[in-house]
Design a protein around this motif. Structure first.
Motif, short mmCIF file in Angstrom:
data_model
loop_
_atom_site.label_atom_id
_atom_site.label_comp_id
_atom_site.label_asym_id
_atom_site.label_seq_id
_atom_site.Cartn_x
_atom_site.Cartn_y
_atom_site.Cartn_z
N GLU A 20 0.83 -1.21 0.00
CA GLU A 20 0.00 0.00 0.00
C GLU A 20 0.86 1.26 0.00
O GLU A 20 0.53 2.26 -0.64
CB GLU A 20 -0.92 -0.01 1.22
N GLU A 21 2.01 1.19 0.71
CA GLU A 21 2.89 2.34 0.75
C GLU A 21 3.47 2.62 -0.63
O GLU A 21 3.53 3.77 -1.08
CB GLU A 21 4.03 2.09 1.73
N ILE A 22 3.88 1.55 -1.35
CA ILE A 22 4.42 1.72 -2.69
C ILE A 22 3.36 2.27 -3.63
O ILE A 22 3.60 3.21 -4.39
CB ILE A 22 4.95 0.36 -3.22
N VAL A 23 2.16 1.70 -3.57
CA VAL A 23 1.09 2.12 -4.46
C VAL A 23 0.71 3.57 -4.20
O VAL A 23 0.38 4.31 -5.11
CB VAL A 23 -0.14 1.20 -4.26
N SER A 24 0.79 4.03 -2.97
CA SER A 24 0.35 5.38 -2.64
C SER A 24 1.40 6.42 -2.96
O SER A 24 1.15 7.61 -2.78
CB SER A 24 -0.02 5.46 -1.14
N LEU A 25 2.58 5.98 -3.40
CA LEU A 25 3.66 6.91 -3.70
C LEU A 25 4.11 6.77 -5.14
O LEU A 25 5.16 6.19 -5.43
CB LEU A 25 4.83 6.67 -2.75
N PRO A 26 3.32 7.26 -6.08
CA PRO A 26 3.68 7.16 -7.50
C PRO A 26 4.92 7.99 -7.83
O PRO A 26 5.22 8.98 -7.17
CB PRO A 26 2.44 7.70 -8.21
N ARG A 27 5.62 7.58 -8.86
CA ARG A 27 6.81 8.29 -9.32
C ARG A 27 6.49 9.19 -10.51
O ARG A 27 5.45 9.04 -11.14
CB ARG A 27 7.92 7.28 -9.66
N MET A 28 7.40 10.11 -10.78
CA MET A 28 7.13 11.14 -11.78
C MET A 28 6.99 10.58 -13.19
O MET A 28 6.40 11.23 -14.07
CB MET A 28 8.22 12.21 -11.76
N ASN A 29 7.51 9.38 -13.45
CA ASN A 29 7.37 8.78 -14.78
C ASN A 29 6.11 7.93 -14.91
O ASN A 29 5.91 7.29 -15.94
CB ASN A 29 8.60 7.93 -15.10
N GLN A 30 5.27 7.95 -13.87
CA GLN A 30 4.04 7.16 -13.91
C GLN A 30 2.82 8.00 -14.28
O GLN A 30 1.69 7.65 -13.96
CB GLN A 30 3.83 6.45 -12.58
N ILE A 31 3.08 9.10 -14.97
CA ILE A 31 2.00 9.94 -15.47
C ILE A 31 2.20 10.17 -16.96
O ILE A 31 3.26 9.89 -17.52
CB ILE A 31 1.93 11.30 -14.74
N GLN A 32 1.17 10.68 -17.61
CA GLN A 32 1.25 11.15 -18.99
C GLN A 32 0.79 12.60 -19.03
O GLN A 32 -0.15 12.97 -18.32
CB GLN A 32 0.36 10.32 -19.92
N VAL A 33 1.44 13.39 -19.89
CA VAL A 33 1.04 14.79 -20.03
C VAL A 33 0.98 15.15 -21.51
O VAL A 33 1.59 14.51 -22.36
CB VAL A 33 2.02 15.75 -19.32
N ILE A 34 0.21 16.20 -21.79
CA ILE A 34 0.17 16.78 -23.13
C ILE A 34 1.22 17.89 -23.21
O ILE A 34 1.32 18.72 -22.30
CB ILE A 34 -1.22 17.36 -23.44
N GLY A 35 2.01 17.87 -24.27
CA GLY A 35 3.00 18.91 -24.50
C GLY A 35 2.79 19.55 -25.85
O GLY A 35 1.97 19.09 -26.65
N THR A 36 3.52 20.62 -26.12
CA THR A 36 3.41 21.27 -27.42
C THR A 36 4.70 21.15 -28.22
O THR A 36 5.80 21.19 -27.67
CB THR A 36 3.03 22.76 -27.30
N HIS A 37 4.52 21.00 -29.51
CA HIS A 37 5.62 20.94 -30.48
C HIS A 37 5.94 22.36 -30.92
O HIS A 37 5.04 23.17 -31.17
CB HIS A 37 5.18 20.09 -31.68
N ASN A 38 7.24 22.69 -30.98
CA ASN A 38 7.64 24.07 -31.33
C ASN A 38 6.79 25.07 -30.54
O ASN A 38 6.07 25.90 -31.09
CB ASN A 38 7.51 24.31 -32.83
#
Length: 335
Positions: A20-38
């Motif tokens: 439960e401790e591991i699951v409750s502490l996600p890492r920064m690479n465990q998300i997806q984001v929208i970015g912009t090109h140029n």
């Protein structure tokens, strides 16, 4: 018997708490984001007639809002193209032909991002890809090919705006491991909540310029930027990929690499192909999906803009998240 039962219960309870401790502490690479090109790009004023004569200019038919407005609309990754001029690192696409920029130089672009970040300290990490464009010296002789000391000036511009403690650096990720790649594969990235309000930089170029940046820093020791690299290289943590259809992407994401891909492009694809490519980009698990059309900047012809199926620009990663969390990584109201 009772004692054995108690031991088993305690062991099971301990494993559950640890899980439960591991699951409750996600890492920064465990998300997806929208970015912009140029992310800096402004539509050339002559484009309405130029498209009739030079087909390549059709790809320049888009314009981004100021970087702070993009952030307010949910964008969490940027791409900045730089040119080595006598006045410093200018940000633009193609000198003279496609030179319009919402922020004229690297320092100014980073300042705008920093001021927004200061006002919104709980945002998920912002990533910035920095790429030197090779067309400049051919078009304008005052724009030169960077030397080793010029590449170092990129870091000087970064530190003129962002303090080191607000930057996610390769040293932060590598820790006590011998190589950066080993750390990514065995330990993973920092916890998400530990890097909110921070920024990370990725040097897009490979070849000679990347060699300059790695010289004396083979594992990016004391460097500010990650570099575009291939799995198997000791300094590999970030991989810039244009094509989300590459079959190995989900496996690379599971292993721990941080990856950027492109979504669909309504300027050059029919809408069914745009949606198909978007879906592939979402499903592959790449942490950044880049687009010319984020929220607030819909395609004039189709009204298209890029959002995750949940209707937001930040979500849990479908490939490497430990489970579907009920609350999003960051609450953003899509514009």
């Amino acid at each position: 018997m009772n004692r054995l039962f108690l031991i088993l219960v305690l062991i099971t309870w301990g494993f559950r708490l640890e899980a439960e401790e591991i699951v409750s502490l996600p890492r920064m690479n465990q998300i997806q984001v929208i970015g912009t090109h140029n992310s800096y790009h402004k539509r050339p004023s002559y484009l309405s007639w130029a498209k009739n004569y030079v087909k390549e200019t059709e790809g320049w038919d888009y314009e981004h809002l100021p970087l702070d407005v993009q952030l307010e609309n949910g964008v969490r990754s940027f791409e900045l193209d730089i040119h080595n001029t006598p006045e410093g690192w200018k940000v633009m696409h193609v000198p003279q032909f496609d030179a319009g920029s919402i922020c004229p130089n690297l320092h100014e672009c980073l300042r705008v991002i920093k001021e927004w970040s200061d006002k919104n300290p709980t945002h998920v990490p912002i990533s910035v890809l920095i790429e030197w464009k090779s067309e400049g010296p051919t078009i304008n002789k005052s724009i030169t090919v960077p030397k080793r000391e010029d590449v170092d000036r990129i870091e000087a511009d970064i530190l003129s705006v962002w303090s080191r403690d607000r930057i996610i650096t390769p040293d932060d990720v590598r820790g006590e491991f011998k190589t950066l790649e080993e750390a990514v594969l065995k330990k993973g990235w920092p916890l998400l909540n530990e890097v909110r309000g921070k920024i990370m930089f990725i040097f897009h170029n490979r070849g000679v310029l990347r060699g300059y940046y790695l010289e004396g820093h083979p594992n990016l020791e004391n460097r500010l930027m990650f570099v575009n690299s291939n799995p198997g290289e000791p300094f590999c943590a970030t991989v810039v990929v244009d094509n989300p259809y590459r079959e190995q992407i989900p496996e690379l994401v599971k292993k721990g690499y941080f990856i950027r891909v492109f979504g669909g492009n309504p300027k050059s694809q029919p809408m069914n192909k745009v949606r198909e490519k978007d879906e592939k980009a979402f499903a592959c698990g790449a942490q950044v999906i880049s687009t010319d059309n984020p929220p607030g900047e819909s395609c004039p012809k189709t009204g298209y803009f890029l959002l995750f199926p949940e209707g937001t620009t930040v979500r849990w990663n479908p490939v490497n998240s430990l489970f579907n969390m009920s609350s999003p990584p960051e609450s953003i109201k899509a514009k």
